[in-house]
Design an enzyme around this catalytic site. Structure first.
Site, mmCIF file in Angstrom:
data_model
loop_
_atom_site.group_PDB
_atom_site.id
_atom_site.type_symbol
_atom_site.label_atom_id
_atom_site.label_comp_id
_atom_site.label_asym_id
_atom_site.label_seq_id
_atom_site.Cartn_x
_atom_site.Cartn_y
_atom_site.Cartn_z
ATOM 1 N N CYS A 25 95.524 93.856 115.765
ATOM 2 C CA CYS A 25 96.356 92.986 116.608
ATOM 3 C C CYS A 25 97.588 93.754 117.073
ATOM 4 O O CYS A 25 97.982 93.690 118.247
ATOM 5 C CB CYS A 25 96.805 91.743 115.838
ATOM 6 S SG CYS A 25 95.477 90.675 115.287
ATOM 7 N N CYS A 90 132.745 75.835 143.716
ATOM 8 C CA CYS A 90 131.942 75.765 144.935
ATOM 9 C C CYS A 90 130.576 76.383 144.707
ATOM 10 O O CYS A 90 130.274 76.897 143.626
ATOM 11 C CB CYS A 90 132.647 76.475 146.095
ATOM 12 S SG CYS A 90 132.865 78.241 145.793
ATOM 13 N N CYS A 93 130.277 79.949 143.419
ATOM 14 C CA CYS A 93 130.499 80.093 141.972
ATOM 15 C C CYS A 93 129.180 79.926 141.228
ATOM 16 O O CYS A 93 128.885 80.676 140.278
ATOM 17 C CB CYS A 93 131.483 79.039 141.463
ATOM 18 S SG CYS A 93 133.111 79.080 142.226
ATOM 19 N N ASP A 514 94.449 55.713 136.144
ATOM 20 C CA ASP A 514 93.461 55.516 135.082
ATOM 21 C C ASP A 514 93.283 54.012 134.912
ATOM 22 O O ASP A 514 94.235 53.250 135.076
ATOM 23 C CB ASP A 514 93.983 56.147 133.791
ATOM 24 C CG ASP A 514 93.070 55.844 132.621
ATOM 25 O OD1 ASP A 514 91.890 56.197 132.696
ATOM 26 O OD2 ASP A 514 93.555 55.253 131.632
ATOM 27 N N ASP A 713 97.838 56.774 130.492
ATOM 28 C CA ASP A 713 98.568 56.427 129.270
ATOM 29 C C ASP A 713 97.921 56.940 127.996
ATOM 30 O O ASP A 713 98.498 56.820 126.923
ATOM 31 C CB ASP A 713 98.713 54.899 129.156
ATOM 32 C CG ASP A 713 97.430 54.233 128.680
ATOM 33 O OD1 ASP A 713 96.344 54.677 129.121
ATOM 34 O OD2 ASP A 713 97.511 53.303 127.872
#
Length: 846
Positions: A25, A90, A93, A514, A713
C-alpha cells in the site's frame, strides 16, 4: 487553482492517509503521489499513516488528493475552518483575503463572505492550522478574532461585537457631522449666498476663515476619519488598494491641497488658490454614515440566525445526586435525566422516560398543533412544553441537537459563495487599481486640457472619481441577499444545506418525486386478499403475515398489521430471504412461501394470469397488487394501498403554477403508478423502478439537458438525491437522506417544495437587481465624476456628492436585499389553482 508556491528551493507537505494496511500500500501511494507534477519526492509512513511530500515547484494540492484516491486510498478528509475577520470593507478586500488564504500550504479552497465577515476555509486534514490561516490574513492587512475563545473567558459574543461596532460608527458619524455642518455652511454659503460671503469678510476675514476650516476638517479627517487612513495607506504601500485606500487618497488629496492653499499659497499657480476642506470632511462624514447604515442593515440580515439562537434554552433541570438541580445548558451531558414542567422550553434532544404532555414543535415542523409525548417518544431541544410534565433522557447535546444542526445549516448556506459571484470576483479583483488609474488619468487630462484653473479642476474631478468608485455595493450585492433569503427560508421550514442550491434550484424544469413516504403517508394498509381455489383466506393470511413479520418493508408491516386486526395468530418463519424489488421467501410451518410482485413469481415459474382482472381493478384504484405462492402454487392476490398525503395534490398544482413539470418515480407496476399519477395530476411516470434503479431513472428524466430536482425521504433515495441537480429531502425522513440532500423540508409538507423554488427564484432575482445596480452605478457615474458631461452641459460631480452617492449605493443594495424578509410564497396565477391553495397560510410559526 490552489497552488503551493515554491519557497527557498523546496517546500514540504505533510498529511494523513487512510486505508493502508501493508508495505505494498505504501509503495502504491508513493508512486501515485510522485506522478503528480511539481512533486519531487514522497515518503509514506505506514505506522503513522502519514505522507511527507517534498515539492519542487507549484503544485495543485487537489491533484495530490485525487492521485491518492485513484490509488485506492483516502486522503484525510478536508477540515472546514471558520475565521471571523475584521477590517474588510469592500469586494476587493474579499478577493485579497481569499488569495492570502489559498496561498497557505494545505488549503483546498477558501470562501470569504463580506456580509457575515467570515471566511470558510477547507484544508487537507492534518495540514494547515487555524494559526497559519490567521497569520496569512494578518499579513494581508486584516485581523482575525477568536470569538469562541473570548466568549469562554467572559469576552463579548459575536453579536455584542457587532453591536459595539455599530455604536462606535454611530458616535463617530455624529461627531463628524457636528464638525462638518458648520464647515459646510461656511464654505458653501460663501459660494452661493453673497451675504454670507460678505459677513465672513467683514467679521473674521477670509484667511481666518481658512484657518477655522483647517481646524474643523483636520479634526474630522484625523479623528473619525483616521480609520480610513490607517488601513488605506498601508494597503496602498502593499500594492493591494481597497475602499479605504480610495477614501484615504480622495480625502487626503482634498485636505492636502487645501493646506497648501492656506499656508503656502505661493507654491500654487495663479488662479488655483482654492480650499476644499469641506469636501474632505463631507467625504469622511458621508462614508461613515454609509458604514453605520450598512452595519445596521447587516444586523437585520442575520435576524433569522438570532431568532434560531433565541430558541435555545439557557438552563435545564436535571437529576444530580438524587436531587433536581438547575444547571447551565452546557453542563448537560448525554444520559442525564431532565425534568420538564408546564411551559418549559425543552433544553436538549432526548427520549421521554415518564409522564406525558403535548409539545409545541412548530419551530421544527411548522405544524401549529402540539404533539402528544408519552414514554418512548422523542423530544427536540428548543420546542415548548404545554400543560403536562415529564422526564426524559438526554440523548443529543450541544452541536448534535436538531436545533444546533439547523443553525449550522443556515450559517453554512449564508456563508456560501454562489456561482453568480464568480463574475463579481473577477471584476473586483482588478477594480480598485483600475479606479486609481482612472483617477490619475482624469487628473492629467484636466491638468493638460481643462479650463482655468486647471489644477483645481483636475484635483476635484480626480477626487470625485476615487470616491464614487468604491466597490462596496458590488461586495454586498450577493452575500446580503443570500443571508436574508436563506434566513427567510429557515423561517418557512426550508433549510438550504448547500448555498449553491439556492441558485441551482431556480433553474429546475422537472421535479421528480419519490412516491412512498413523499407523495404518500408511507404507512400502507392491507385492503384486499383474494385467494385461489383450494386455499383458505385465514390460512393464507397467516402464512403470508408470518413470513412478512421478518421484513422491515412498509408493505410487509401493513400485511402484519392487517393480520393482527383480524386476530390471526402468527408463527416464526425459517430461511427468510428478502430480494429487494422482487419479494420475500421462507418456510412457515414446513411450507414454502413466496410473497412479492408479479415478476418475482414469474421468475419462479409461477403464472399469475388467473388474477389478471383483479390486478387491473386494483391498479385502476391506485392499489399495489402483490401475489402469494405456497409450495410452488399461486395462492392469492393481495392489495395494499398507501394513502396519499392530504397536501400532495395541492403541492403538485403549486409546482404546475410555477411552470414546472412533475414526475413520479415508484416501484409500483405501471398501471398502479398511472392511477396514482392521474389522481394527482402528475405529468410523467417512471414505474417498476428497483431501489438500485432510481439513479438511472433520474438520468432518464433529465432527458436533453433538463435541470431536475428530486424529492425523497428514504435510505434508498440517498443516491438519487445526490445524483439530481438539486436533492430535496423531506425532513421527516431518514438521516442519510437528509445528509445526501441539498435542501431539507423540515415539516415534510410537499407544498414547501414550491415555496423553496419560488424563494430561490426571488433570491436570485434580488441578487441580479443588486448586481445591476452596483455595476450600472459605477459604469454610469465614474465617467460623470471624471467630467465627461462638462464639455456639453457644464456638469461636474463634486467630491461631497460623490461620497453621498457612494454611501447611498451600499444602503440601496442592503435595503433591496432586506425586502426578501417579507417574502411570502404565493402561486404565480391564482386562477390556475384551487381556491384553498391561493389562501395558503405560509407565514412562519410563531
Amino acid at each position: 487553482m490552489n497552488q503551493v508556491k515554491q519557497l527557498d528551493g523546496m517546500k514540504s507537505l505533510d498529511f494523513s492517509i487512510e486505508g493502508m494496511t501493508c508495505a505494498s500500500c505504501v509503495s502504491r501511494v508513493e508512486k501515485a503521489i510522485r506522478a503528480v507534477p511539481g512533486v519531487a519526492s514522497a515518503s509514506v509512513n505506514l505506522a503513522t499513516e502519514r505522507a511527507r511530500i517534498e515539492l519542487s515547484g507549484p503544485t495543485d494540492i487537489r491533484q495530490i488528493a485525487e492521485a491518492v484516491r485513484k490509488a485506492g486510498y483516502t486522503p484525510a478528509a478536508a477540515e472546514t475552518i471558520t475565521l471571523d475577520i475584521e477590517g474588510m470593507t469592500c469586494a476587493s478586500c474579499v478577493g485579497r483575503v481569499e488569495k492570502a488564504l489559498k496561498r497557505v500550504e494545505g488549503v483546498v479552497d477558501a470562501a470569504v463572505n463580506l456580509a457575515t465577515e467570515r471566511a470558510t476555509v477547507a484544508v487537507l486534514g492534518g495540514t494547515a492550522r487555524k494559526e497559519d490561516l490567521a497569520s496569512a490574513v494578518e499579513a494581508a492587512g486584516y485581523s482575525v478574532r477568536n470569538v469562541e475563545a473570548e466568549a469562554k473567558t467572559g469576552g463579548p459574543s459575536r453579536e455584542q461585537v457587532k453591536e459595539a461596532e455599530a455604536i462606535s460608527l454611530r458616535n463617530a458619524t455624529l461627531f463628524a457631522a457636528l464638525l462638518t455642518a458648520p464647515l459646510f455652511v461656511i464654505e458653501m454659503g460663501a459660494h452661493f449666498i453673497p451675504a454670507v460671503h460678505m459677513f465672513i469678510v467683514d467679521t473674521i476675514g477670509m484667511q481666518t476663515n481658512r484657518y477655522l476650516q483647517f481646524i474643523l476638517a483636520s479634526i474630522v479627517l484625523f479623528g473619525p476619519g483616521r480609520r480610513f487612513l490607517v488601513k488605506g495607506f498601508p494597503n496602498l504601500w502593499r500594492r493591494t488598494p481597497d475602499m479605504n485606500s480610495l477614501v484615504a487618497l480622495g480625502a487626503s488629496a482634498a485636505w492636502g491641497f487645501s493646506v497648501v492653499a492656506t499656508f503656502a499659497p505661493q507654491l500654487l499657480p495663479a488662479g488655483t488658490i482654492n480650499v476644499y476642506f469641506e469636501a474632505a470632511a463631507v467625504i469622511v462624514t458621508l462614508i461613515l454614515l454609509g458604514r453605520y447604515l450598512e452595519a445596521r442593515a447587516k444586523g437585520r440580515t442575520g435576524q433569522a440566525i438570532k431568532r434560531l439562537v433565541r430558541l435555545q434554552a439557557k438552563t435545564a433541570r436535571v437529576e444530580r445526586g438524587g436531587a433536581i438541580v438547575e444547571v447551565d445548558l452546557d453542563e448537560v451531558v448525554a444520559g442525564n435525566v431532565v425534568h420538564i414542567r408546564p411551559g418549559d422550553k425543552i433544553p436538549v434532544d432526548g427520549r421521554v422516560l415518564s409522564g406525558s404532555s403535548y409539545v409545541d414543535e412548530a419551530m421544527i415542523t411548522g405544524e401549529p398543533v402540539p404533539v402528544q409525548k408519552t414514554a418512548g417518544a422523542e423530544v427536540v431541544g428548543g420546542t415548548i412544553n404545554k400543560t403536562g410534565s415529564f422526564t426524559f433522557e438526554a440523548t443529543r447535546i450541544g452541536r448534535d441537537t436538531v436545533l444546533a444542526q439547523i443553525i449550522a445549516m443556515v450559517e453554512a448556506a449564508q456563508g456560501a459563495k454562489l456561482p453568480i459571484q464568480a463574475l463579481v470576483d473577477r471584476v473586483t479583483g482588478v477594480f480598485v487599481p483600475i479606479v486609481i488609474g482612472l483617477a490619475a488619468l482624469t487628473f492629467l487630462v484636466w491638468l493638460m486640457f481643462g479650463p482655468s484653473p486647471q489644477l483645481s479642476f483636475a484635483l476635484v474631478n480626480a477626487v470625485a472619481v476615487l470616491i464614487i468608485a468604491c466597490p462596496c455595493a458590488m461586495g454586498l450585492a450577493t452575500p446580503t441577499s443570500i443571508m436574508v433569503g436563506t434566513g427567510r427560508a429557515a423561517e418557512l421550514g426550508i433549510l438550504f444545506r448547500k448555498g449553491e442550491a439556492l441558485q441551482t434550484l431556480r433553474s429546475a424544469e422537472v421535479v421528480a418525486l419519490d412516491k412512498t413516504g413523499t407523495l404518500t403517508l408511507g404507512q400502507p394498509e392491507l385492503t384486499d386478499l383474494i385467494v385461489a381455489p383450494g386455499f383458505e383466506e385465514d390460512d393464507v393470511l397467516r402464512l403470508v403475515a408470518s413470513l412478512e413479520q421478518h421484513s422491515e418493508h412498509p408493505i410487509a408491516e401493513a400485511i402484519v398489521r392487517g393480520a393482527h386486526a383480524r386476530s390471526v395468530d402468527l408463527t416464526a418463519a425459517d430461511d427468510f430471504l428478502a430480494d429487494p424489488g422482487f419479494g420475500v421467501t421462507g418456510d412457515v410451518d414446513g411450507r414454502k412461501v413466496l410473497v412479492g410482485a408479479d415478476r418475482a413469481l414469474r421468475r419462479s415459474g409461477i403464472e399469475v394470469g388467473s388474477f389478471a382482472n383483479q390486478a387491473v381493478e386494483f391498479a385502476e384504484k391506485g392499489k399495489s397488487p402483490l401475489y402469494a405462492a405456497i409450495d410452488g402454487r399461486l395462492a392469492a392476490i393481495i392489495s395494499v394501498a398507501d394513502p396519499i398525503k392530504p397536501t400532495s395534490r395541492t403541492a403538485i398544482e403549486r409546482l404546475h403554477a410555477l411552470g414546472l413539470k412533475v414526475a413520479m418515480i415508484t416501484g409500483d407496476n405501471e398501471k398502479t403508478a398511472q392511477a396514482v399519477a392521474k389522481q394527482l395530476g402528475i405529468d410523467e411516470v417512471v414505474a417498476e423502478v428497483l431501489p438500485s434503479g432510481k439513479v438511472d431513472a433520474i438520468k432518464a428524466l433529465r432527458g436533453a439537458g433538463r435541470h431536475l430536482a428530486f424529492v425523497g425521504d428514504g435510505i434508498n433515495d440517498a443516491p438519487a438525491l445526490a445524483e439530481a441537480d438539486v436533492g430535496i429531502a423531506v425532513g421527516t425522513g431518514t438521516d442519510i437522506a437528509i445528509e445526501s440532500a441539498d435542501v431539507v423540508l423540515m415539516s415534510g409538507d410537499l407544498t414547501a417544495v414550491g415555496d423553496a423554488i419560488a424563494l430561490s427564484k426571488a433570491t436570485i432575482r434580488n441578487i441580479k437587481q443588486n448586481l445591476f445596480w452596483a455595476f450600472a452605478y459605477n459604469t454610469v457615474l465614474i465617467p460623470v465624476a471624471a467630467g465627461l458631461l462638462y464639455p456639453v452641459w457644464g456638469i461636474l460631480l463634486s467630491p461631497a456628492l460623490a461620497a453621498g452617492a457612494m454611501a447611498l449605493s451600499s444602503v440601496f443594495v442592503l435595503g433591496n436585499a432586506l425586502r426578501l424578509r417579507r417574502f411570502s410564497p404565493r402561486p404565480i396565477d391564482p386562477h390556475s389553482v384551487p381556491q384553498q391553495l391561493s389562501q395558503m397560510n405560509l407565514e412562519p410559526a410563531q
